[in-house]
Design a protein around this motif. Structure first.
Motif, PDB file in Angstrom:
ATOM      1  N   LYS A  20      11.974   6.937  -5.309  1.00  0.00           N
ATOM      2  CA  LYS A  20      12.833   7.841  -4.545  1.00  0.00           C
ATOM      3  C   LYS A  20      13.659   8.676  -5.519  1.00  0.00           C
ATOM      4  N   ARG A  21      13.601   9.983  -5.335  1.00  0.00           N
ATOM      5  CA  ARG A  21      14.389  10.877  -6.171  1.00  0.00           C
ATOM      6  C   ARG A  21      15.361  11.651  -5.289  1.00  0.00           C
ATOM      7  N   ASP A  22      16.553  11.830  -5.798  1.00  0.00           N
ATOM      8  CA  ASP A  22      17.608  12.523  -5.062  1.00  0.00           C
ATOM      9  C   ASP A  22      17.979  13.821  -5.759  1.00  0.00           C
ATOM     10  N   VAL A  23      18.521  14.733  -4.973  1.00  0.00           N
ATOM     11  CA  VAL A  23      18.987  16.017  -5.512  1.00  0.00           C
ATOM     12  C   VAL A  23      20.228  15.779  -6.365  1.00  0.00           C
ATOM     13  N   PHE A  24      20.276  16.467  -7.500  1.00  0.00           N
ATOM     14  CA  PHE A  24      21.489  16.461  -8.312  1.00  0.00           C
ATOM     15  C   PHE A  24      21.790  17.883  -8.733  1.00  0.00           C
ATOM     16  N   GLU A  25      23.029  18.121  -9.113  1.00  0.00           N
ATOM     17  CA  GLU A  25      23.471  19.418  -9.616  1.00  0.00           C
ATOM     18  C   GLU A  25      24.012  19.220 -11.018  1.00  0.00           C
ATOM     19  N   TYR A  26      23.872  20.249 -11.837  1.00  0.00           N
ATOM     20  CA  TYR A  26      24.464  20.174 -13.172  1.00  0.00           C
ATOM     21  C   TYR A  26      24.901  21.547 -13.636  1.00  0.00           C
ATOM     22  N   ALA A  27      25.864  21.515 -14.534  1.00  0.00           N
ATOM     23  CA  ALA A  27      26.349  22.735 -15.173  1.00  0.00           C
ATOM     24  C   ALA A  27      26.582  22.431 -16.643  1.00  0.00           C
ATOM     25  N   LEU A  28      26.266  23.387 -17.471  1.00  0.00           N
ATOM     26  CA  LEU A  28      26.568  23.260 -18.887  1.00  0.00           C
ATOM     27  C   LEU A  28      28.044  23.558 -19.113  1.00  0.00           C
ATOM     28  N   VAL A  29      28.608  22.934 -20.106  1.00  0.00           N
ATOM     29  CA  VAL A  29      29.968  23.231 -20.536  1.00  0.00           C
ATOM     30  C   VAL A  29      29.823  24.086 -21.789  1.00  0.00           C
ATOM     31  N   ARG A  30      30.403  25.250 -21.760  1.00  0.00           N
ATOM     32  CA  ARG A  30      30.263  26.200 -22.862  1.00  0.00           C
ATOM     33  C   ARG A  30      31.572  26.377 -23.608  1.00  0.00           C
TER      34      ARG A  30
ATOM     35  N   ILE B 182      33.517  23.025 -12.155  1.00  0.00           N
ATOM     36  CA  ILE B 182      32.580  24.148 -12.257  1.00  0.00           C
ATOM     37  C   ILE B 182      33.182  25.468 -11.798  1.00  0.00           C
ATOM     38  N   ALA B 183      34.430  25.445 -11.356  1.00  0.00           N
ATOM     39  CA  ALA B 183      35.087  26.693 -10.942  1.00  0.00           C
ATOM     40  C   ALA B 183      35.204  27.633 -12.141  1.00  0.00           C
ATOM     41  N   PRO B 184      34.895  28.914 -11.935  1.00  0.00           N
ATOM     42  CA  PRO B 184      34.984  29.872 -13.051  1.00  0.00           C
ATOM     43  C   PRO B 184      36.386  29.913 -13.644  1.00  0.00           C
ATOM     44  N   ARG B 185      36.426  30.049 -14.944  1.00  0.00           N
ATOM     45  CA  ARG B 185      37.708  30.179 -15.640  1.00  0.00           C
ATOM     46  C   ARG B 185      37.486  30.978 -16.913  1.00  0.00           C
TER      47      ARG B 185
ATOM     48  N   VAL C 184      36.961  26.699 -23.258  1.00  0.00           N
ATOM     49  CA  VAL C 184      35.964  25.776 -22.714  1.00  0.00           C
ATOM     50  C   VAL C 184      35.793  26.120 -21.240  1.00  0.00           C
ATOM     51  N   GLN C 185      34.556  26.457 -20.838  1.00  0.00           N
ATOM     52  CA  GLN C 185      34.315  26.889 -19.468  1.00  0.00           C
ATOM     53  C   GLN C 185      32.932  26.467 -18.987  1.00  0.00           C
ATOM     54  N   PRO C 186      32.753  26.374 -17.669  1.00  0.00           N
ATOM     55  CA  PRO C 186      31.454  25.965 -17.140  1.00  0.00           C
ATOM     56  C   PRO C 186      30.480  27.126 -17.083  1.00  0.00           C
ATOM     57  N   GLY C 187      29.205  26.785 -17.161  1.00  0.00           N
ATOM     58  CA  GLY C 187      28.147  27.758 -16.926  1.00  0.00           C
ATOM     59  C   GLY C 187      27.729  27.679 -15.468  1.00  0.00           C
ATOM     60  N   PRO C 188      26.654  28.378 -15.100  1.00  0.00           N
ATOM     61  CA  PRO C 188      26.181  28.336 -13.717  1.00  0.00           C
ATOM     62  C   PRO C 188      25.655  26.949 -13.338  1.00  0.00           C
ATOM     63  N   VAL C 189      25.645  26.685 -12.041  1.00  0.00           N
ATOM     64  CA  VAL C 189      25.150  25.406 -11.532  1.00  0.00           C
ATOM     65  C   VAL C 189      23.647  25.496 -11.286  1.00  0.00           C
TER      66      VAL C 189
END
Length: 127
Positions: free
Chosen positions: A3-13, A94-97, A101-106
């Motif tokens: 069983k595989r589940d959906v996950f989300e990720y974002a890079l930290v830049r 993941i909110a834009p800032r 140090v900031q997040p990339g797209p999800v």
């Protein structure tokens, strides 16, 4: 069948000099609602940081990256967000800032084990 589940990720830049727009990946944040899981792993390449900005505050950038990890971990290291659900902590991170140090797209994917995904993505996209 696994069983595989959906996950989300974002890079930290890391964006050492905002006016130049140059950045490099320094971490990854993974969230999987089905597992009530959120985690971040970071890796700061000081050579890249100093190549882009010789005057960069290495200690400050490292502290900000550790703050991302701490917020995901929850507990005392999450400060006021300690009682928040994993999804809420992920959405805040993941909110834009416009900071160094900031997040990339999800992005999304499927996984049987989100903890394995964090390490896999860190190795694939950061190190």
């Amino acid at each position: 069948m696994i069983k595989r589940d959906v996950f989300e990720y974002a890079l930290v830049r890391v964006v050492p000099r905002m006016e130049r727009g140059e950045c490099f990946n320094a971490g990854v944040i993974v969230y999987c609602r089905a597992h009530s899981y959120v985690a971040a792993r970071t890796h700061l390449d000081e050579g890249k940081l100093l190549a882009l900005d010789p005057d960069a505050d290495v200690t400050g950038v490292r502290a900000a990256l550790l703050g991302v990890e701490g917020l995901c971990a929850g507990g005392e290291s999450a400060g006021q967000a300690a009682g928040d659900e994993p999804g809420r902590r992920f959405r805040w991170l993941i909110a834009p800032r416009s900071t160094v140090v900031q997040p990339g797209p999800v992005h999304t994917g499927l996984t049987a084990d989100p903890e394995v995904e964090v390490e896999r993505l860190l190795d694939l996209l950061v190190r």
